[in-house]
Design a protein around this motif. Structure first.
Motif, PDB file in Angstrom:
ATOM      1  N   ILE A 198      -0.474   5.903   6.216  1.00  0.00           N
ATOM      2  CA  ILE A 198      -1.295   4.393   6.439  1.00  0.00           C
ATOM      3  C   ILE A 198      -1.384   3.620   7.429  1.00  0.00           C
ATOM      4  O   ILE A 198      -0.384   2.848   7.533  1.00  0.00           O
ATOM      5  CB  ILE A 198      -0.903   4.285   4.940  1.00  0.00           C
ATOM      6  N   LYS A 199      -2.459   2.678   8.007  1.00  0.00           N
ATOM      7  CA  LYS A 199      -3.049   2.030   9.089  1.00  0.00           C
ATOM      8  C   LYS A 199      -3.917   0.955   8.654  1.00  0.00           C
ATOM      9  O   LYS A 199      -4.702   1.836   8.638  1.00  0.00           O
ATOM     10  CB  LYS A 199      -2.462   3.390  10.296  1.00  0.00           C
TER      11      LYS A 199
ATOM     12  N   PRO B 281       6.844  12.291  -0.774  1.00  0.00           N
ATOM     13  CA  PRO B 281       5.153  11.232   0.048  1.00  0.00           C
ATOM     14  C   PRO B 281       5.850  10.558   1.230  1.00  0.00           C
ATOM     15  O   PRO B 281       5.022  10.128   1.955  1.00  0.00           O
ATOM     16  CB  PRO B 281       5.657  10.349  -0.996  1.00  0.00           C
ATOM     17  N   ALA B 282       7.827  10.207   1.182  1.00  0.00           N
ATOM     18  CA  ALA B 282       7.749   9.326   3.010  1.00  0.00           C
ATOM     19  C   ALA B 282       7.345   9.819   3.763  1.00  0.00           C
ATOM     20  O   ALA B 282       6.631   9.179   4.279  1.00  0.00           O
ATOM     21  CB  ALA B 282       9.339   9.469   2.747  1.00  0.00           C
ATOM     22  N   GLN B 283       7.440  10.949   3.865  1.00  0.00           N
ATOM     23  CA  GLN B 283       6.597  11.766   5.724  1.00  0.00           C
ATOM     24  C   GLN B 283       5.085  11.347   5.401  1.00  0.00           C
ATOM     25  O   GLN B 283       5.380  11.745   6.503  1.00  0.00           O
ATOM     26  CB  GLN B 283       6.955  13.279   5.862  1.00  0.00           C
TER      27      GLN B 283
ATOM     28  N   LEU C 124       0.529  -1.184   0.029  1.00  0.00           N
ATOM     29  CA  LEU C 124       0.031  -0.066  -0.275  1.00  0.00           C
ATOM     30  C   LEU C 124       0.655   1.005   0.135  1.00  0.00           C
ATOM     31  O   LEU C 124       0.396   2.320  -0.686  1.00  0.00           O
ATOM     32  CB  LEU C 124      -0.580  -0.438   1.204  1.00  0.00           C
ATOM     33  N   LYS C 125       1.490   1.140   1.070  1.00  0.00           N
ATOM     34  CA  LYS C 125       2.786   2.444   0.819  1.00  0.00           C
ATOM     35  C   LYS C 125       3.228   2.740  -0.527  1.00  0.00           C
ATOM     36  O   LYS C 125       3.802   3.854  -0.612  1.00  0.00           O
ATOM     37  CB  LYS C 125       3.404   2.450   2.151  1.00  0.00           C
ATOM     38  N   SER C 126       3.958   1.584  -1.588  1.00  0.00           N
ATOM     39  CA  SER C 126       4.417   2.206  -2.727  1.00  0.00           C
ATOM     40  C   SER C 126       3.778   2.249  -3.113  1.00  0.00           C
ATOM     41  O   SER C 126       4.066   3.291  -3.994  1.00  0.00           O
ATOM     42  CB  SER C 126       4.665   0.710  -3.303  1.00  0.00           C
ATOM     43  N   ARG C 127       2.194   1.220  -3.629  1.00  0.00           N
ATOM     44  CA  ARG C 127       1.046   2.489  -4.689  1.00  0.00           C
ATOM     45  C   ARG C 127       0.907   3.773  -4.489  1.00  0.00           C
ATOM     46  O   ARG C 127       0.120   4.928  -4.994  1.00  0.00           O
ATOM     47  CB  ARG C 127       0.194   1.829  -4.757  1.00  0.00           C
ATOM     48  N   PHE C 128       0.758   4.366  -2.309  1.00  0.00           N
ATOM     49  CA  PHE C 128      -0.165   5.481  -2.379  1.00  0.00           C
ATOM     50  C   PHE C 128       1.707   6.385  -2.301  1.00  0.00           C
ATOM     51  O   PHE C 128       1.304   7.883  -2.893  1.00  0.00           O
ATOM     52  CB  PHE C 128       0.283   5.413  -0.805  1.00  0.00           C
ATOM     53  N   ALA C 129       3.202   6.321  -2.440  1.00  0.00           N
ATOM     54  CA  ALA C 129       4.063   6.862  -2.885  1.00  0.00           C
ATOM     55  C   ALA C 129       4.286   7.505  -4.407  1.00  0.00           C
ATOM     56  O   ALA C 129       4.559   8.208  -4.503  1.00  0.00           O
ATOM     57  CB  ALA C 129       5.320   5.974  -2.788  1.00  0.00           C
TER      58      ALA C 129
ATOM     59  N   GLN D 291      -6.591   2.291   6.497  1.00  0.00           N
ATOM     60  CA  GLN D 291      -7.048   3.633   6.309  1.00  0.00           C
ATOM     61  C   GLN D 291      -6.196   4.463   6.001  1.00  0.00           C
ATOM     62  O   GLN D 291      -4.972   4.350   7.028  1.00  0.00           O
ATOM     63  CB  GLN D 291      -7.855   4.134   7.429  1.00  0.00           C
ATOM     64  N   ALA D 292      -6.140   5.947   5.298  1.00  0.00           N
ATOM     65  CA  ALA D 292      -5.119   6.621   4.913  1.00  0.00           C
ATOM     66  C   ALA D 292      -5.263   7.767   5.139  1.00  0.00           C
ATOM     67  O   ALA D 292      -6.555   8.314   5.386  1.00  0.00           O
ATOM     68  CB  ALA D 292      -4.059   6.600   3.598  1.00  0.00           C
ATOM     69  N   ASN D 293      -4.264   8.515   6.216  1.00  0.00           N
ATOM     70  CA  ASN D 293      -5.316  10.081   7.013  1.00  0.00           C
ATOM     71  C   ASN D 293      -4.518  11.261   6.122  1.00  0.00           C
ATOM     72  O   ASN D 293      -4.515  12.388   6.910  1.00  0.00           O
ATOM     73  CB  ASN D 293      -5.280   9.586   8.681  1.00  0.00           C
TER      74      ASN D 293
END
Length: 280
Positions: free
Chosen positions: A28-29, A21-23, A6-11, A40-42
């Motif tokens: 995403i939790k 974006p890294a911060q 997920l983090k990879s796609r959101f990046a 959920q991503a806030n």
């Protein structure tokens, strides 16, 4: 695995919106409530504040750029700008079925292995072992296996500790106090008894030697407290603090004297142990 994906796609989705974006990826939790999905991503809230735009608009932009269709249902924007994600059941089924036939259960070895030393078990070798000692051994061995499975180099160490003094006590006890019949019937039990006996004698002689000094210190502390209290109530914070320290000192010394006398009384109340203390 899923959170990393997920983090990879959101990046990728955030790369054209946020400068760094890294911060934002740590926001995403896993969802705390299943009704909001699995994750959920806030990140739209702080990003909206930084860009001076409504967080819901930022969230909509992120969702539009987000490519998760291969493993997630269409993302939903909720509330002030939360992005809710629900995993596809067919994707989860595929992943679980793949793990079932994978020797590593889907766990990828670490990219940078470390050398890890795990010190565990370490029972007192001068005493009999019991089932309780297995707890540390089982936990330690489990940690070693997990780390090795992850790809690390592991050195397991069962630290014996200061066994010289302990065996010295056993040897001294064997030379002077062994019950030969008891030793022949239960060697380990008899050696444990000898260790406890010599340890008790050692504590006794240390108590005898330290008691006069402790009693002198206690007497001096009591006298100092009596003198201080004779002057009435403390006049300032400094004197009050000093009075409190004196009471604490007296209390501590009373406990030390009491425990020291208790050690001596335990030996003197037993004719056998008392005789051994007089001779050794």
């Amino acid at each position: 695995m899923i959170l990393t994906l997920l983090k990879s796609r959101f990046a990728d989705a955030l790369s054209g919106i946020a400068d760094d974006p890294a911060q934002l990826l740590d926001m995403i939790k896993s969802s705390q409530d299943p009704k909001f999905g699995d994750y959920q991503a806030n990140c739209a809230m702080p990003l909206g504040k930084k860009l001076g735009q409504p967080p819901r608009d930022i969230a909509a932009q992120i969702v539009e750029r987000l490519d998760v269709a291969d493993f997630c249902e269409p993302p939903e924007v909720a509330g002030p700008g939360f992005i809710n994600l629900k995993l596809k059941e067919e994707w989860l089924t595929e992943q679980v079925n793949g793990i079932l036939v994978d020797d590593r259960l889907g766990v990828t070895p670490v990219s940078e292995p470390k050398h890890v030393v795990v010190d565990y078990s370490s029972p007192n070798v001068a005493k009999p072992m019991h089932v309780g000692h297995l707890r540390s051994s089982v936990i330690g061995d489990a940690i070693c296996r997990i780390l090795r499975f992850a790809g690390h180099k592991v050195t397991s160490d069962n630290h014996i500790g200061d066994w010289g003094t302990q065996f010295g006590m056993i040897i001294y006890g064997y030379k002077h106090f062994v019950d030969q019949a008891g030793y022949e019937e239960d060697p380990v039990g008899e050696l444990a008894r000898l260790y406890r006996l010599v340890n008790q004698l050692s504590d006794y002689h240390a108590a005898v030697n330290s008691l006069p000094d402790l009693e002198q210190k206690l007497s001096a502390a009591q006298q100092a407290l009596t003198t201080a209290e004779a002057g009435g109530e403390p006049k300032d914070k400094s004197e009050k603090k000093q009075r409190k320290a004196l009471r604490k000192s007296v209390s501590g010394l009373e406990q030390q004297v009491g425990s020291t006398r208790k050690i001596m009384e335990a030996v003197r109340s037993s004719p056998v142990v008392s005789s051994a203390a007089d001779e050794h």
